[in-house]
Scaffold this motif. Structure first.
Motif, PDB file in Angstrom:
ATOM      1  N   THR A   1       0.779  -1.176   0.028  1.00  0.00           N
ATOM      2  CA  THR A   1       0.125   0.192  -0.002  1.00  0.00           C
ATOM      3  C   THR A   1       1.082   1.364  -0.089  1.00  0.00           C
ATOM      4  O   THR A   1       1.853   1.293   0.906  1.00  0.00           O
ATOM      5  N   VAL A   2       0.514   1.953  -1.111  1.00  0.00           N
ATOM      6  CA  VAL A   2       1.332   3.321  -1.107  1.00  0.00           C
ATOM      7  C   VAL A   2       0.183   4.443  -0.789  1.00  0.00           C
ATOM      8  O   VAL A   2      -0.982   4.439  -1.229  1.00  0.00           O
ATOM      9  N   PRO A   3       0.734   5.506  -0.023  1.00  0.00           N
ATOM     10  CA  PRO A   3      -0.271   6.407   0.265  1.00  0.00           C
ATOM     11  C   PRO A   3      -0.654   7.357  -0.931  1.00  0.00           C
ATOM     12  O   PRO A   3       0.240   7.222  -1.867  1.00  0.00           O
TER      13      PRO A   3
ATOM     14  N   ALA B   1       1.517  25.671   0.755  1.00  0.00           N
ATOM     15  CA  ALA B   1       0.170  25.809   1.208  1.00  0.00           C
ATOM     16  C   ALA B   1      -0.855  25.039  -0.158  1.00  0.00           C
ATOM     17  O   ALA B   1      -1.499  24.493   0.285  1.00  0.00           O
ATOM     18  N   ALA B   2      -0.400  25.034  -1.511  1.00  0.00           N
ATOM     19  CA  ALA B   2      -1.135  24.567  -2.440  1.00  0.00           C
ATOM     20  C   ALA B   2      -1.059  23.151  -2.196  1.00  0.00           C
ATOM     21  O   ALA B   2      -2.147  22.481  -2.763  1.00  0.00           O
ATOM     22  N   ALA B   3      -0.105  22.633  -1.565  1.00  0.00           N
ATOM     23  CA  ALA B   3      -0.023  21.074  -1.414  1.00  0.00           C
ATOM     24  C   ALA B   3      -0.385  20.678  -0.121  1.00  0.00           C
ATOM     25  O   ALA B   3      -0.496  19.324   0.248  1.00  0.00           O
ATOM     26  N   GLY B   4      -0.932  21.641   0.751  1.00  0.00           N
ATOM     27  CA  GLY B   4      -1.564  21.093   1.922  1.00  0.00           C
ATOM     28  C   GLY B   4      -0.497  20.937   3.145  1.00  0.00           C
ATOM     29  O   GLY B   4      -0.764  20.334   4.166  1.00  0.00           O
ATOM     30  N   ALA B   5       0.395  21.440   2.839  1.00  0.00           N
ATOM     31  CA  ALA B   5       1.730  21.431   3.773  1.00  0.00           C
ATOM     32  C   ALA B   5       2.090  22.832   4.296  1.00  0.00           C
ATOM     33  O   ALA B   5       3.044  23.140   4.364  1.00  0.00           O
TER      34      ALA B   5
ATOM     35  N   GLY C   1       2.626  12.010   5.543  1.00  0.00           N
ATOM     36  CA  GLY C   1       2.472  10.839   5.009  1.00  0.00           C
ATOM     37  C   GLY C   1       1.595  11.056   3.532  1.00  0.00           C
ATOM     38  O   GLY C   1       1.209   9.778   2.748  1.00  0.00           O
ATOM     39  N   GLN C   2       1.328  12.247   2.908  1.00  0.00           N
ATOM     40  CA  GLN C   2       0.641  12.258   1.913  1.00  0.00           C
ATOM     41  C   GLN C   2       1.773  12.998   0.887  1.00  0.00           C
ATOM     42  O   GLN C   2       2.713  13.734   1.367  1.00  0.00           O
ATOM     43  N   SER C   3       1.410  12.742  -0.270  1.00  0.00           N
ATOM     44  CA  SER C   3       2.334  13.506  -1.425  1.00  0.00           C
ATOM     45  C   SER C   3       1.333  14.083  -2.278  1.00  0.00           C
ATOM     46  O   SER C   3       0.359  13.861  -2.697  1.00  0.00           O
ATOM     47  N   PHE C   4       2.001  15.334  -2.964  1.00  0.00           N
ATOM     48  CA  PHE C   4       1.125  16.290  -3.655  1.00  0.00           C
ATOM     49  C   PHE C   4       2.252  16.524  -5.058  1.00  0.00           C
ATOM     50  O   PHE C   4       3.318  17.072  -4.659  1.00  0.00           O
ATOM     51  N   ARG C   5       1.645  16.240  -6.108  1.00  0.00           N
ATOM     52  CA  ARG C   5       2.713  16.381  -7.415  1.00  0.00           C
ATOM     53  C   ARG C   5       2.196  17.734  -8.247  1.00  0.00           C
ATOM     54  O   ARG C   5       1.078  17.745  -8.575  1.00  0.00           O
TER      55      ARG C   5
ATOM     56  N   GLY D   1      12.034  17.577  -5.394  1.00  0.00           N
ATOM     57  CA  GLY D   1      11.228  17.396  -4.056  1.00  0.00           C
ATOM     58  C   GLY D   1      11.284  17.909  -2.993  1.00  0.00           C
ATOM     59  O   GLY D   1      12.207  18.536  -2.461  1.00  0.00           O
ATOM     60  N   LEU D   2      10.147  18.296  -2.088  1.00  0.00           N
ATOM     61  CA  LEU D   2      10.256  18.965  -0.837  1.00  0.00           C
ATOM     62  C   LEU D   2       9.576  18.036   0.154  1.00  0.00           C
ATOM     63  O   LEU D   2       8.418  17.403   0.163  1.00  0.00           O
TER      64      LEU D   2
END
Length: 195
Positions: free
Chosen positions: A52-54, A113-117, A72-76, A191-192
């Motif tokens: 399982t991948v987030p 902010a756009a990535a929810g971070a 634990g989330q990623s945004f591209r 990556g960040l």
């Protein structure tokens, strides 16, 4: 009278050697066929484990150029998504170029902010070659750091530290932060990781 031909000992040895060579080739061929059959059976019946991948959220419909990981989330992001954010432009002097250079791109805090971070203590900026620098999270708020997409009005190629480059407003920074910021300016960024 029936004549039986007898082979001389030399001829019998040669004949045996030829036969032994043929047998070796036949056995070698059978061995290769057996290996191929085993490989096909393994490939057919063994399946990879379910991993399982987030889930990854995305603003990217094109090629992903930046991935932001947080909690634990990623945004591209693709280039178009980064260009859609409000842009800042800085003309700065740097140790990498002999003349002042103009960089343009979205603020780091807007990208986060756009990535929810939108919160954390540190940001690990990672380059394509796995070089990483840890940027204090408060730098994104206090110093208007940008993710540069353009240099002197043109997209940056990997040869010119692109396509993404962490850029501080170097000329407006306090001296102690300015020196530190050069080491935190990751080029060829992809990556960040927000911690």
């Amino acid at each position: 009278m029936i004549f039986f031909s007898r082979l001389s000992p030399k001829a019998a040895g040669r004949r045996r050697r030829r036969t032994d060579g043929r047998r070796l080739m036949l056995l070698g061929g059978l061995y290769l066929v057996l290996l191929a059959v085993v490989a096909v059976l393994i490939a057919t019946f063994i399946r990879p484990l379910d991993i399982t991948v987030p889930a990854a959220r995305s603003a990217a419909s094109g090629v992903t150029v930046l991935t932001v990981e947080s909690r634990g989330q990623s945004f591209r992001f693709d280039m178009r998504a980064l260009e859609a954010l409000p842009q800042r432009t800085y003309r700065v002097t740097t140790p990498w170029y002999l003349r002042p250079v103009t960089f343009q791109g979205p603020l780091l805090r807007d990208v986060l902010a756009a990535a929810g971070a939108g919160s954390g203590t540190r940001i690990e900026a990672v380059a394509v070659n796995d070089y990483a620098a840890t940027i204090p999270f408060e730098h994104a708020q206090a110093y208007d750091v940008i993710i540069a997409l353009r240099m002197d009005g043109k997209p940056m190629s990997p040869r010119d530290k692109g396509p993404l480059f962490v850029v501080y407003p170097y000329d407006r920074l306090p001296p102690e932060v300015r020196e530190l910021s050069f080491g935190l300016s990751v080029w060829q960024l992809d990556g960040l990781r927000v911690r």
